[in-house]
Write a protein that holds these residues in place. Sequence first.
Motif, PDB file in Angstrom:
ATOM      1  N   THR A 117       0.898  -1.367  -0.117  1.00 58.21           N
ATOM      2  CA  THR A 117       0.086  -0.061  -0.072  1.00 58.21           C
ATOM      3  C   THR A 117       0.664   1.183  -0.077  1.00 58.21           C
ATOM      4  OG1 THR A 117      -0.183   0.127   2.434  1.00 58.21           O
ATOM      5  CG2 THR A 117      -1.724  -1.140   1.225  1.00 58.21           C
ATOM      6  N   GLY A 118       1.901   1.151   0.593  1.00 59.25           N
ATOM      7  CA  GLY A 118       2.978   2.435   0.569  1.00 59.25           C
ATOM      8  C   GLY A 118       2.619   3.300   1.528  1.00 59.25           C
ATOM      9  N   ASN A 119       1.807   2.968   2.566  1.00 62.41           N
ATOM     10  CA  ASN A 119       1.280   3.752   3.650  1.00 62.41           C
ATOM     11  C   ASN A 119       2.081   3.709   4.665  1.00 62.41           C
ATOM     12  OD1 ASN A 119      -1.120   4.752   2.380  1.00 62.41           O
ATOM     13  ND2 ASN A 119      -2.011   2.987   2.913  1.00 62.41           N
ATOM     14  N   PRO A 120       2.438   4.713   5.556  1.00 63.33           N
ATOM     15  CA  PRO A 120       3.552   4.917   6.755  1.00 63.33           C
ATOM     16  C   PRO A 120       2.555   4.061   7.911  1.00 63.33           C
ATOM     17  CG  PRO A 120       2.196   6.882   6.635  1.00 63.33           C
ATOM     18  CD  PRO A 120       1.940   6.100   5.216  1.00 63.33           C
ATOM     19  N   LEU A 121       3.527   3.733   8.682  1.00 58.26           N
ATOM     20  CA  LEU A 121       3.072   3.042  10.028  1.00 58.26           C
ATOM     21  C   LEU A 121       2.233   4.170  10.838  1.00 58.26           C
ATOM     22  CD1 LEU A 121       5.893   0.389  10.816  1.00 58.26           C
ATOM     23  CD2 LEU A 121       3.579   0.112  10.246  1.00 58.26           C
ATOM     24  N   ILE A 122       1.167   3.563  11.504  1.00 51.07           N
ATOM     25  CA  ILE A 122       0.765   4.491  12.458  1.00 51.07           C
ATOM     26  C   ILE A 122       1.259   4.413  13.708  1.00 51.07           C
ATOM     27  CG2 ILE A 122      -1.602   5.204  13.739  1.00 51.07           C
ATOM     28  CD1 ILE A 122      -3.041   3.492  11.246  1.00 51.07           C
ATOM     29  N   ALA A 123       1.895   3.225  14.286  1.00 53.86           N
ATOM     30  CA  ALA A 123       2.479   2.780  15.321  1.00 53.86           C
ATOM     31  C   ALA A 123       3.356   3.634  16.054  1.00 53.86           C
ATOM     32  CB  ALA A 123       2.980   1.387  15.295  1.00 53.86           C
ATOM     33  N   PRO A 124       4.481   4.064  15.240  1.00 55.99           N
ATOM     34  CA  PRO A 124       5.303   4.951  16.000  1.00 55.99           C
ATOM     35  C   PRO A 124       4.967   6.201  16.648  1.00 55.99           C
ATOM     36  CG  PRO A 124       6.213   4.162  13.585  1.00 55.99           C
ATOM     37  CD  PRO A 124       4.697   3.952  14.079  1.00 55.99           C
ATOM     38  N   LYS A 125       3.797   6.736  16.114  1.00 55.88           N
ATOM     39  CA  LYS A 125       3.236   7.865  16.660  1.00 55.88           C
ATOM     40  C   LYS A 125       2.025   7.718  17.593  1.00 55.88           C
ATOM     41  CE  LYS A 125       5.032  10.784  12.942  1.00 55.88           C
ATOM     42  NZ  LYS A 125       4.607  11.801  11.909  1.00 55.88           N
ATOM     43  N   ASP A 126       1.787   6.483  18.072  1.00 55.36           N
ATOM     44  CA  ASP A 126       0.261   6.122  18.655  1.00 55.36           C
ATOM     45  C   ASP A 126       0.790   5.180  19.572  1.00 55.36           C
ATOM     46  OD1 ASP A 126      -1.987   5.245  19.804  1.00 55.36           O
ATOM     47  OD2 ASP A 126      -3.084   5.411  17.679  1.00 55.36           O
ATOM     48  N   SER A 127       0.710   5.378  20.952  1.00 53.94           N
ATOM     49  CA  SER A 127       1.171   4.362  22.071  1.00 53.94           C
ATOM     50  C   SER A 127      -0.134   3.541  22.439  1.00 53.94           C
ATOM     51  CB  SER A 127       1.554   5.257  23.389  1.00 53.94           C
ATOM     52  OG  SER A 127       0.313   5.949  23.737  1.00 53.94           O
ATOM     53  N   THR A 128      -1.264   3.751  21.916  1.00 58.79           N
ATOM     54  CA  THR A 128      -2.407   2.706  22.058  1.00 58.79           C
ATOM     55  C   THR A 128      -2.276   1.297  21.024  1.00 58.79           C
ATOM     56  OG1 THR A 128      -3.940   3.602  20.230  1.00 58.79           O
ATOM     57  CG2 THR A 128      -3.599   4.564  22.521  1.00 58.79           C
ATOM     58  N   ILE A 129      -1.314   1.595  20.178  1.00 56.89           N
ATOM     59  CA  ILE A 129      -0.882   0.443  19.063  1.00 56.89           C
ATOM     60  C   ILE A 129       0.279  -0.345  19.999  1.00 56.89           C
ATOM     61  CG2 ILE A 129       0.017  -0.563  16.966  1.00 56.89           C
ATOM     62  CD1 ILE A 129      -1.373   2.255  15.834  1.00 56.89           C
ATOM     63  N   ARG A 130      -0.157  -1.638  20.413  1.00 54.68           N
ATOM     64  CA  ARG A 130       0.603  -2.393  21.106  1.00 54.68           C
ATOM     65  C   ARG A 130       1.630  -3.444  20.436  1.00 54.68           C
ATOM     66  NH1 ARG A 130      -2.082  -2.285  26.231  1.00 54.68           N
ATOM     67  NH2 ARG A 130      -2.598   0.024  26.316  1.00 54.68           N
ATOM     68  N   ALA A 131       1.214  -3.637  19.189  1.00 54.09           N
ATOM     69  CA  ALA A 131       1.710  -4.509  18.266  1.00 54.09           C
ATOM     70  C   ALA A 131       1.373  -4.159  16.875  1.00 54.09           C
ATOM     71  CB  ALA A 131       1.323  -5.897  18.444  1.00 54.09           C
ATOM     72  N   VAL A 132       2.284  -4.736  15.844  1.00 55.20           N
ATOM     73  CA  VAL A 132       1.878  -4.426  14.495  1.00 55.20           C
ATOM     74  C   VAL A 132       1.842  -6.028  13.767  1.00 55.20           C
ATOM     75  CG1 VAL A 132       2.761  -3.616  12.193  1.00 55.20           C
ATOM     76  CG2 VAL A 132       3.022  -2.217  14.247  1.00 55.20           C
ATOM     77  N   ALA A 133       0.805  -6.126  12.843  1.00 57.42           N
ATOM     78  CA  ALA A 133       0.752  -7.298  12.222  1.00 57.42           C
ATOM     79  C   ALA A 133       1.199  -6.857  10.817  1.00 57.42           C
ATOM     80  CB  ALA A 133      -0.741  -7.906  12.209  1.00 57.42           C
ATOM     81  N   SER A 134       2.390  -7.508  10.168  1.00 53.39           N
ATOM     82  CA  SER A 134       2.714  -6.976   9.085  1.00 53.39           C
ATOM     83  C   SER A 134       3.086  -8.125   8.021  1.00 53.39           C
ATOM     84  CB  SER A 134       4.072  -6.136   9.357  1.00 53.39           C
ATOM     85  OG  SER A 134       4.457  -5.580   7.888  1.00 53.39           O
ATOM     86  N   ASP A 135       3.163  -7.769   6.687  1.00 54.66           N
ATOM     87  CA  ASP A 135       3.515  -8.762   5.656  1.00 54.66           C
ATOM     88  C   ASP A 135       4.891  -8.817   5.198  1.00 54.66           C
ATOM     89  OD1 ASP A 135       3.687  -6.383   4.141  1.00 54.66           O
ATOM     90  OD2 ASP A 135       2.590  -7.047   2.359  1.00 54.66           O
ATOM     91  N   THR A 136       5.625  -7.826   5.777  1.00 49.34           N
ATOM     92  CA  THR A 136       7.180  -7.706   5.746  1.00 49.34           C
ATOM     93  C   THR A 136       7.775  -7.315   7.254  1.00 49.34           C
ATOM     94  OG1 THR A 136       8.737  -6.310   4.715  1.00 49.34           O
ATOM     95  CG2 THR A 136       6.861  -5.186   5.593  1.00 49.34           C
ATOM     96  N   PRO A 137       8.956  -7.671   7.286  1.00 56.92           N
ATOM     97  CA  PRO A 137       9.699  -7.570   8.587  1.00 56.92           C
ATOM     98  C   PRO A 137       9.818  -6.129   9.122  1.00 56.92           C
ATOM     99  CG  PRO A 137      10.827  -9.252   7.239  1.00 56.92           C
ATOM    100  CD  PRO A 137       9.800  -8.563   6.364  1.00 56.92           C
ATOM    101  N   LEU A 138       9.767  -5.679  10.240  1.00 55.38           N
ATOM    102  CA  LEU A 138      10.035  -4.578  10.686  1.00 55.38           C
ATOM    103  C   LEU A 138      10.631  -4.324  11.932  1.00 55.38           C
ATOM    104  CD1 LEU A 138       6.098  -3.260  10.205  1.00 55.38           C
ATOM    105  CD2 LEU A 138       8.003  -2.603   8.742  1.00 55.38           C
ATOM    106  N   ASP A 139      11.366  -3.290  12.188  1.00 51.55           N
ATOM    107  CA  ASP A 139      12.440  -3.180  13.207  1.00 51.55           C
ATOM    108  C   ASP A 139      11.397  -2.041  14.085  1.00 51.55           C
ATOM    109  OD1 ASP A 139      14.105  -3.237  15.288  1.00 51.55           O
ATOM    110  OD2 ASP A 139      15.656  -1.623  14.063  1.00 51.55           O
ATOM    111  N   LEU A 140      10.612  -2.560  15.085  1.00 47.85           N
ATOM    112  CA  LEU A 140       9.904  -1.631  16.130  1.00 47.85           C
ATOM    113  C   LEU A 140      10.203  -1.897  17.520  1.00 47.85           C
ATOM    114  CD1 LEU A 140       6.606  -1.676  14.019  1.00 47.85           C
ATOM    115  CD2 LEU A 140       8.375   0.131  13.992  1.00 47.85           C
TER     116      LEU A 140
END
Length: 164
Positions: A117-140
């Motif tokens: 989709t090319g969309n940025p992650l929401i998680a880095p700016k939102d502390s209510t997001i406790r985990a990310v489910a992704s189709d690509t590896p991420l370093d968070l």
Amino acid sequence: MRLYGIVGWKNAGKTGLMERLVTEITGRGFSVSTVKHAHHSFDVDHPGKDSFRHRAAGATEVLLASRNRFALMHELRDEEEPSLTELLTRLSAVDLLLVEGYKRDAHPKVEAHRSVTGNPLIAPKDSTIRAVASDTPLDLSIPVFDLNNTVQIADFILAEVGLC
């Protein structure tokens, strides 16, 4: 009521993840209900049907019932969109309520993310997001799960709400 959200941008895989989570968690013996936020107008009724005619005539609420299910339609007319908190008061108690959308509300969430989709992650700016489910590896700094690993995501959510 225990509640957990699934958020993400359009085409991130939210609905598919929700569907798989409901199947997985109910398969473990827990009762689950869902809330889906729509950013657009929608209708579950059809022109010409009796319930549609009742609403068109001015009814505030129409309860449509059969031996298999019922649906309560409430016309907002000149009212503001109800908050998630207000809507929750209308639901029956269950073990877990999964919420798709309402990304700005304060409940805990998993972000669904698809790189295509090319969309940025929401998680880095939102502390209510406790985990990310992704189709690509991420370093968070929060857990990252494979978007298709429903069992791991369900385990995480159930542990978070105390149902493990």
